[in-house]
Design a protein around this motif. Structure first.
Motif, PDB file in Angstrom:
ATOM      1  N   MET A 113       0.818  -1.210   0.000  1.00 11.86           N
ATOM      2  CA  MET A 113       0.000   0.000   0.000  1.00 11.86           C
ATOM      3  C   MET A 113       0.851   1.260   0.000  1.00 11.86           C
ATOM      4  SD  MET A 113      -3.084  -0.813  -0.373  1.00 11.86           S
ATOM      5  CE  MET A 113      -3.771   0.799  -0.068  1.00 11.86           C
ATOM      6  N   ALA A 114       2.005   1.214   0.669  1.00 15.62           N
ATOM      7  CA  ALA A 114       2.891   2.386   0.682  1.00 15.62           C
ATOM      8  C   ALA A 114       3.470   2.651  -0.699  1.00 15.62           C
ATOM      9  CB  ALA A 114       4.013   2.186   1.702  1.00 15.62           C
ATOM     10  N   LYS A 169       0.578   7.818  -2.298  1.00 16.54           N
ATOM     11  CA  LYS A 169       1.563   8.778  -1.815  1.00 16.54           C
ATOM     12  C   LYS A 169       1.154   9.253  -0.421  1.00 16.54           C
ATOM     13  CE  LYS A 169       3.198  11.703  -4.724  1.00 16.54           C
ATOM     14  NZ  LYS A 169       3.372  12.861  -5.635  1.00 16.54           N
ATOM     15  N   GLY A 170       2.090   9.186   0.512  1.00 11.40           N
ATOM     16  CA  GLY A 170       1.811   9.591   1.876  1.00 11.40           C
ATOM     17  C   GLY A 170       1.041   8.582   2.679  1.00 11.40           C
ATOM     18  N   TYR A 171       0.944   7.327   2.201  1.00 13.76           N
ATOM     19  CA  TYR A 171       0.191   6.300   2.936  1.00 13.76           C
ATOM     20  C   TYR A 171       0.947   5.917   4.193  1.00 13.76           C
ATOM     21  CZ  TYR A 171      -1.902   1.786   4.056  1.00 13.76           C
ATOM     22  OH  TYR A 171      -2.510   0.742   4.690  1.00 13.76           O
ATOM     23  N   LYS A 172       0.218   5.775   5.293  1.00 12.10           N
ATOM     24  CA  LYS A 172       0.800   5.360   6.564  1.00 12.10           C
ATOM     25  C   LYS A 172       0.162   4.050   6.986  1.00 12.10           C
ATOM     26  CE  LYS A 172       1.732  10.039   8.238  1.00 12.10           C
ATOM     27  NZ  LYS A 172       1.515  11.005   9.357  1.00 12.10           N
ATOM     28  N   LYS A 173       0.987   3.124   7.331  1.00 13.01           N
ATOM     29  CA  LYS A 173       0.487   1.820   7.755  1.00 13.01           C
ATOM     30  C   LYS A 173      -0.185   1.927   9.123  1.00 13.01           C
ATOM     31  CE  LYS A 173       4.057  -0.725   5.251  1.00 13.01           C
ATOM     32  NZ  LYS A 173       5.152  -1.713   5.342  1.00 13.01           N
ATOM     33  N   GLY A 174      -1.170   1.064   9.345  1.00 13.19           N
ATOM     34  CA  GLY A 174      -1.881   1.079  10.613  1.00 13.19           C
ATOM     35  C   GLY A 174      -0.988   0.730  11.783  1.00 13.19           C
ATOM     36  N   GLU A 175      -0.137  -0.254  11.598  1.00 17.80           N
ATOM     37  CA  GLU A 175       0.778  -0.660  12.651  1.00 17.80           C
ATOM     38  C   GLU A 175       2.189  -0.307  12.218  1.00 17.80           C
ATOM     39  OE1 GLU A 175       0.277  -4.757  13.447  1.00 17.80           O
ATOM     40  OE2 GLU A 175      -1.795  -4.571  14.138  1.00 17.80           O
TER      41      GLU A 175
END
Length: 498
Positions: free
Chosen positions: A408-409, A413-419
């Protein structure tokens, strides 16, 4: 997770509930008809052709909604318009070998002259796909917190403070103190050779004091005079600001990613001279870029394409074969197709080796095509509009194109993982600090070798001087003994006069 089979059940149920409202409101020319349909991703076609994944479900919905049957037509072409002697998918419509073309047809003036286009059933844009770059050595992290004018200003400030402190202590202060303590006149009137070591030692103290403040090590103030202490205090305050600004910014550069994307937008590709742009011959982007009357960014993109002989390909797989780790190639294609490529690459390799720039370029509607002046165009449009109202077309992406969470990253662009997994700082992050340490130790070792060489030369010269002095002393002693013996002989045997 839902399956395509469950989506078909939904389509059938929805069609049964809503069929009567359409069929009873107006005559349905598709009722009971049999259509010849082209879907490039049909399993009977050669692998590698490009087409919408959701077309297979859409045709099932329209079949149940509008009460017609269909069959797929086998094709081998991967372009829409005919090109020279090569046929395109639209050629099947012109030759009356196909009734409904379910490929991603974006509207252009040329295509609208050849076929009827349906209403847009989705909107898409072009995005750039490239290989994930490997981690690089973060050498310049130690100098990135400051721009070069700031480093130059700090260096000039250090030299200026050292010069002012030396002038205050050894040039101006003795003249002031001479009016109070006359006994210093003798010291001041001595020739420079009488106290060279004092001045040299003082210069070193100011140098260490200035550097010690920058390194947060402090230092002793070598004078109690107020002007001297004012300058030292000002430098202490300035050094505190420099150090705090540097250390607070340094941390962000040390832990920053060291695998920078190859490019961030199509405009970056147009301005770059070492990035090669790839796209398909049948892509809509090819029409805009290769247009002789193109302007703006398309002119720069055409120069980029002309500089690379393999810039255009027939199949997506051909372009993807050129996207390898370490290459300077980027592939421009529909965003949905790029998602399919990332997902397929993950399934083959087990890791996210492809990445999208995340910049949407040339957003265009996506249509289907029918024969020119087809009696089914208006009915197909109504069926597609009814399907759009349900909102299920966008939801189908989560069924047919489930993106691995690990990738997903690389998609957004700018995606932050949940954990967030806190990783320890690696050696590549702190390479700059170790380089500085290595350079300092090397210079220190070089200075040590120079001192040893000079010391050996001095000792050799001193030894030679000592030998010469010993020889001179022995010769003088021999001469003294001879003179003494001569005197003794003369005194014991005086010469008598004749």
């Amino acid at each position: 997770m839902s399956s395509p089979f469950s989506s078909r059940i939904f389509v059938v149920c929805f069609s049964i509930l809503s069929r009567f409202s359409v069929l009873s409101s107006k005559f349905n020319p598709l009722n009971g008809q049999h259509l010849r349909v082209i879907w490039p991703l049909w399993e009977g076609n050669p692998k590698g052709l490009s087409g919408p994944v959701k077309s297979g479900v859409i045709i099932d919905y329209l079949k149940d909604r509008l009460n017609f049957t269909y069959e797929f037509v086998r094709v081998t072409e991967n372009i829409l318009e005919p090109r020279g002697k090569d046929r395109g998918l639209i050629s099947y419509l012109l030759e009356d070998k196909c009734d409904f073309l379910m490929a991603g047809v974006t509207p252009t003036s040329g295509r609208m002259k050849l076929a009827d286009l349906t209403v847009p059933w989705m909107y898409d844009c072009y995005d750039l796909l490239f290989a994930v770059t490997e981690d690089t050595v973060n050498i310049d992290a130690v100098v990135k917190p400051f721009q070069w004018p700031v480093w130059l200003g700090v260096l000039i400030s250090m030299m200026g403070v050292i010069t002012i402190l030396n002038m205050l202590q050894y040039r101006l202060m003795p003249k002031v103190d001479s009016a109070i303590k006359p006994d210093r006149i003798n010291i001041r009137n001595k020739p420079p050779e009488s106290h060279p070591s004092r001045v040299k030692k003082g210069d070193g103290k100011q140098f260490l004091y200035v550097f010690g403040m920058l390194l947060s090590q402090g230092g002793s103030c070598t004078s109690k005079r107020l002007p001297f202490r004012l300058v030292a205090g000002v430098w202490t305050l300035a050094a505190f600001i420099f150090v705090q600004a540097y250390t607070s910014t340094l941390f962000t550069y040390v832990v920053a990613p060291v695998n920078y994307p190859l490019v961030d937008s199509m405009y970056g590709v147009a301005e770059s001279t070492d990035v090669n742009l790839l796209f398909r011959h049948g892509a809509t982007l090819n029409i805009f870029v290769m247009d002789p009357n193109a302007t703006g960014v398309y002119v720069k993109l055409r120069k980029n394409v002309d500089s690379f002989p393999n810039s255009r390909c027939n199949l997506i797989s051909q372009c993807l074969s050129l996207i390898t780790p370490g290459s300077r190639n980027t592939f421009a294609n529909s965003r949905n197709f790029q998602l399919d490529a990332i997902k397929s690459n993950f399934e083959k390799t087990g890791k996210c080796g492809l990445q999208m720039a995340g910049d949407c370029f040339l957003s265009l509607p996506v249509n289907f095509a029918l024969q020119k002046h087809s009696p089914y165009t208006e009915t197909m449009n109504k069926g597609l509009l009814d399907l759009q109202q349900t909102g299920i077309i966008d939801h189908w992406d989560s069924w047919f194109r489930p993106m691995p969470p690990q990738c997903m990253a690389n998609v957004k662009k700018g995606y932050k993982k949940g954990e967030t997994k806190h990783m320890p700082i690696s050696l590549k992050n702190l390479t700059g600090a170790f380089v500085v340490l290595s350079v300092g130790l090397s210079i220190s070792f070089l200075a040590f070798l120079v001192e040893q060489i000079i010391s050996m030369i001095v000792k050799r010269n001193v030894g030679k001087v000592a030998e010469i002095s010993l020889d001179n002393n022995s010769n003088s002693q021999d001469l003294n003994i001879i003179d003494l013996a001569t005197e003794i002989c003369l005194s014991s045997n005086p010469i008598k006069p004749e």
